[in-house]
Every structure is written in C-alpha cells, then in structure tokens.
Write a protein that holds these residues in place. Structure first.
Motif: not given
Length: 130
Positions: A9, A13-18, A20-22
């Motif tokens: 990771e 970063y951020m984690k989306t509701p689905d 995924k890592t952005v």
C-alpha cells in the motif's frame, strides 16, 4: 537495514467503498512554505495584479497597503474607493495614490488620504501604469 514491507500500500492513500486503494501521494507531498516562492501574474490587466490589503477607515482617513503581484514594475498606483452612508448608499468616491510611486514585482506600498465622512469606506480596485 530496512526491510521490505509485506503490505503493498502507498504511504498516503484512501480506500474506496468498493475496496480499491487510491494513491494520494501527490496530495501528501510537502509543499514549499507560504511566501517563499513568489509567482507573478502575467497579462495586461493591471487591476488584477495589484492586491489591496489591510484597508482601514478611522472616520477621517482611509489607509492600507497595496502589493504588486504582477511580473512588471508598476508606477502611479492609486486605490479607488467608495464612501457609503448608514443605509449603504453611495455618497462619494475617489482615489488615493500609494507611496512609493514605483512598485517592483512583489513590492508593497502604503496609501493614506482624508475622505468625506461616511459610515463605511470600501476600496473598489487599484490601478496604475506599467
């Protein structure tokens, strides 16, 4: 000796509701301190290049500071103002020249002048000559 982390990771970063890592690495980079990098505003609109700051009306005098945010030296900078009554109606307007007369890019100058008495005095814009 640094060990390789088993987690793949990014640091920021951020984690989306689905799930995924952005990667937000660009947002987390340290930016230069404010005021250390001076950028100028190019173009021909002088009014957009002159900032009016710390304007003050004490009942007799209107004063403040102007800053040349342009890329070129500006001369004969004047601050335009309006005098309003208690209801917000215009009762007078005019301008006050800033001193010094010539402002290099990034340089500031003061303005101060006696104005007609009113409830409020507002700087409308500043202009000058390149």
């Amino acid at each position: 000796m640094a060990q390789k982390s088993p987690v793949d990771e990014p640091f920021c970063y951020m984690k989306t509701p689905d799930g995924k890592t952005v990667d937000l690495g660009k947002l987390c980079e340290k930016q230069p301190a404010s005021g250390t990098v001076q950028t100028c505003i190019p173009g021909s609109n002088i009014a957009a290049k002159i900032s009016i700051a710390a304007a003050n009306y004490d009942g007799n005098f209107f004063s403040g500071q102007v800053l040349n945010r342009g890329c070129k030296t500006i001369k004969n900078v004047k601050v335009n103002y309006e005098v309003l009554d208690e209801s917000g109606n215009l009762i007078d307007n005019g301008f006050i020249f800033a001193q010094p007369v010539t402002l290099a890019p990034g340089q500031s100058a003061a303005f101060r002048g006696e104005v007609v008495a009113g409830a409020q005095v507002l700087a409308t814009h500043a202009d000058g000559q390149e």
